[in-house]
Write an enzyme that holds these catalytic residues in place. Structure first.
Site, short mmCIF file in Angstrom:
data_model
loop_
_atom_site.label_atom_id
_atom_site.label_comp_id
_atom_site.label_asym_id
_atom_site.label_seq_id
_atom_site.Cartn_x
_atom_site.Cartn_y
_atom_site.Cartn_z
N HIS A 186 -10.12 1.38 1.44
CA HIS A 186 -9.69 2.72 1.88
C HIS A 186 -10.89 3.64 2.08
CE1 HIS A 186 -5.37 2.69 2.00
NE2 HIS A 186 -5.30 2.13 0.81
N CYS A 208 0.85 -1.19 0.00
CA CYS A 208 0.00 0.00 0.00
C CYS A 208 0.88 1.24 0.00
CB CYS A 208 -0.91 -0.01 1.23
SG CYS A 208 -2.00 1.41 1.33
N GLU A 241 -8.76 -0.57 -2.85
CA GLU A 241 -9.11 0.85 -2.86
C GLU A 241 -10.46 1.09 -2.20
OE1 GLU A 241 -6.68 2.70 -3.34
OE2 GLU A 241 -5.44 1.20 -4.33
#
Length: 165
Positions: free
Chosen positions: A134, A88, A131
């Site tokens: 996140h 990441c 993603e």
């Protein structure tokens, strides 16, 4: 554009929906694509650049022209769950095996405000799941096995010492 690093609090917050017509959204997405490319990444979510809104970009080649830009996505993983090493951009120096679904169904809004949907497989499905996490305030190391989380404890502590104000 600056990538924020763990333990920045924005990385732990659930991002809020964004209006595709809002001022600066298109420019933010374009800058995120450039930042992803410059960092040799394959995806980047708005919280990783300090913005608590639901936008991510993803490209299984790392090339801007191959990327998708997703606003306000809704994710449905399906199919077999497979392990693969992940890293990441917001957690530099840490890579471990993460188990994720091989496939996803995704609904999102594009930069024109048009609803989109599609199925993605393999590496791009994995990037999308990373993603999307996140946007939910979930970091990839939270999906590691207990043993792997223990093995990166010192790495995370070092990041905390380096990046806390």
């Amino acid at each position: 554009m600056r990538i924020v690093f763990y333990p920045d609090p924005v990385l732990r917050q659930r991002a809020r929906d964004v209006d595709p017509r809002a001022e600066g959204v298109r420019e933010l997405a374009e800058e995120m694509l450039r930042t992803m490319k410059e960092a040799s990444g394959v995806g980047l979510a708005a919280p990783q650049v300090g913005k608590g809104i639901r936008i991510f970009v993803a490209s299984d080649t790392g090339e801007i022209e191959d990327a998708i830009v997703c606003l306000n996505p809704k994710l449905e993983p399906f199919g077999p769950v497979m392990p693969m090493e992940e890293g990441c951009l917001s957690v530099p120096g840490v890579r471990r095996e993460i188990r994720r679904s091989e496939n996803v169904r995704l609904k999102w809004t594009d930069l024109e405000g048009t609803p989109q949907e599609g199925e993605f497989h393999g590496l791009l499905a994995r990037i999308i799941q990373h993603e999307y996490d996140h946007l939910e305030g979930i970091l990839f190391f939270e999906r590691m096995s207990e043993a792997d989380r223990l093995s990166i404890r010192d790495d995370l502590r070092a990041l905390e010492e380096q990046y806390l104000p």
